[in-house]
Design an enzyme around this catalytic site. Structure first.
Site, mmCIF file in Angstrom:
data_model
loop_
_atom_site.group_PDB
_atom_site.id
_atom_site.type_symbol
_atom_site.label_atom_id
_atom_site.label_comp_id
_atom_site.label_asym_id
_atom_site.label_seq_id
_atom_site.Cartn_x
_atom_site.Cartn_y
_atom_site.Cartn_z
ATOM 1 N N ASN A 9 -94.834 2.314 75.880
ATOM 2 C CA ASN A 9 -95.793 3.198 75.929
ATOM 3 C C ASN A 9 -97.228 2.477 76.089
ATOM 4 O OD1 ASN A 9 -97.532 5.197 75.017
ATOM 5 N ND2 ASN A 9 -96.684 5.476 73.009
ATOM 6 N N TRP A 10 -97.837 2.488 76.811
ATOM 7 C CA TRP A 10 -99.103 1.889 76.933
ATOM 8 C C TRP A 10 -100.415 2.390 76.029
ATOM 9 C CZ3 TRP A 10 -99.437 1.212 82.931
ATOM 10 C CH2 TRP A 10 -98.254 0.435 83.597
ATOM 11 N N LYS A 11 -100.178 3.490 75.631
ATOM 12 C CA LYS A 11 -101.188 4.446 74.981
ATOM 13 C C LYS A 11 -102.490 4.232 75.924
ATOM 14 C CE LYS A 11 -98.748 3.319 70.799
ATOM 15 N NZ LYS A 11 -98.757 3.039 69.362
ATOM 16 N N HIS A 94 -95.677 12.261 69.570
ATOM 17 C CA HIS A 94 -96.008 11.009 69.094
ATOM 18 C C HIS A 94 -96.725 11.125 68.028
ATOM 19 C CE1 HIS A 94 -97.694 6.792 68.791
ATOM 20 N NE2 HIS A 94 -96.506 6.527 69.537
ATOM 21 N N GLU A 96 -99.263 9.708 66.922
ATOM 22 C CA GLU A 96 -100.638 9.598 66.961
ATOM 23 C C GLU A 96 -101.257 11.020 67.432
ATOM 24 O OE1 GLU A 96 -100.807 6.239 69.466
ATOM 25 O OE2 GLU A 96 -100.239 5.228 67.658
ATOM 26 N N GLU A 166 -89.686 6.780 65.238
ATOM 27 C CA GLU A 166 -90.816 5.981 64.961
ATOM 28 C C GLU A 166 -91.447 6.417 63.557
ATOM 29 O OE1 GLU A 166 -92.320 4.691 69.031
ATOM 30 O OE2 GLU A 166 -93.734 6.266 68.417
ATOM 31 N N GLY A 172 -97.914 -0.194 65.119
ATOM 32 C CA GLY A 172 -99.156 -0.971 65.402
ATOM 33 C C GLY A 172 -99.427 -1.795 64.041
ATOM 34 N N SER A 211 -93.684 -1.556 66.130
ATOM 35 C CA SER A 211 -93.778 -2.979 65.779
ATOM 36 C C SER A 211 -92.411 -3.529 66.326
ATOM 37 C CB SER A 211 -94.240 -3.537 64.565
ATOM 38 O OG SER A 211 -95.272 -2.848 64.281
ATOM 39 N N GLY A 232 -94.993 -0.222 71.885
ATOM 40 C CA GLY A 232 -96.369 -0.134 72.033
ATOM 41 C C GLY A 232 -96.879 -1.190 72.373
ATOM 42 N N GLY A 233 -97.490 -2.042 71.468
ATOM 43 C CA GLY A 233 -98.085 -3.270 71.956
ATOM 44 C C GLY A 233 -97.415 -4.392 72.801
#
Ligand code: 13P
Length: 248
Positions: A9-11, A94, A96, A166, A172, A211, A232-233
């Site tokens: 997930n590149w966000k 998600h 967010e 999640e 993150g 993470s 993510g990251g």
């Protein structure tokens, strides 16, 4: 036997240049990967990724969709538009979007329906906040988020759904859930599905997200009810992402 799935997930992180090098980097290492691999790109880059992944095993997803099919919804993107650019998957629910854009479990269920109706596979995200975990409400929160989808769509809809657990406190933050913490919630989710259908419970992929990185992926994915990761990251660096893909 459930196949391992790793989704990035590149966000809201991309440029034409970074997408080009990230996808080329991932493709260069895909021959050693046996997991299913999905990259979820921001809308403006779906077309670019679609062109880059032609004739490869890499799959494409979006990160959000509107519940409506078409019409006067300025700035929104429909499931059919996402499909038009070669995506097969879309993230829904998600944390967010739940926390920053007020998406309730009802809205998430409607988005899940819109995705399935269009032939997309939703990556349905669920998970508790730190406060909810510390007050012992993890299972109640996850159950409420899943039950909203089960009551709108029925259990058989999960034949076409990938679940991602999640925990919000792990996203993150570098604070990964331990394999035991994650496995316990994954097992809870599988049992919740089994209350309606044992067949669906055994078949539905449940990914972990929060993470996850090259160092901890193998321990998490080796747990009985963890079928892969939503990253993510670490999905923004080809080498890190490939190492996670190979951990499955
Ligand atoms: P991080 O891997 O950066 O914690 O993000 C997880 C996530 O939110 C994936 O959807």
């Amino acid at each position: 036997m459930r196949k391992t799935i790793v989704a990035g997930n590149w966000k809201m992180n991309a440029s034409k240049e970074s997408v080009n090098s990230l996808i080329k980097g991932i493709l260069s290492g895909m021959s050693d990967v046996s997991s299913d691999v999905i990259v979820c790109a921001p809308f403006p880059y779906l077309s670019q990724v679609e062109s880059l992944i032609i004739n490869s095993d890499l799959m494409l997803g979006a990160q959000n969709l509107n519940v409506n099919l078409k019409g006067a919804f300025t700035g929104e993107v429909s499931a059919d538009m996402i499909k038009d650019f070669g995506a097969q998957h879309v993230i829904v629910g998600h944390s967010e979007r739940r926390s920053l854009y007020g998406e309730t479990s009802t809205v998430v269920a409607e988005k899940t329906k819109a995705a399935i109706d269009a032939g997309l596979t939703p990556l349905l995200c669920v998970g508790e906040s730190l406060e909810e975990r510390e007050s012992g409400r993890t299972e109640a929160v996850v159950a409420e988020q899943l039950n909203a989808v089960i009551s709108l769509l029925g259990i058989d809809a999960f034949d076409g759904i990938i679940i991602a657990y999640e925990p919000v406190w792990a996203i993150g933050t570098g604070l990964t859930a331990s394999p035991e913490q994650a496995q316990s919630v994954h097992l809870f989710i599988r049992k919740l599905l089994a209350d309606s259908s044992e067949r669906v419970a055994q078949k539905t992929p449940i990914l972990y997200g929060g993470s996850m990185n090259a160092g901890n992926a193998a321990d998490l994915i080796s747990c009985a009810d963890i079928d892969g990761g939503l990253i993510g990251g670490a999905a923004l660096k080809a080498d890190d992402f490939l190492q996670i893909c190979k951990a499955g």
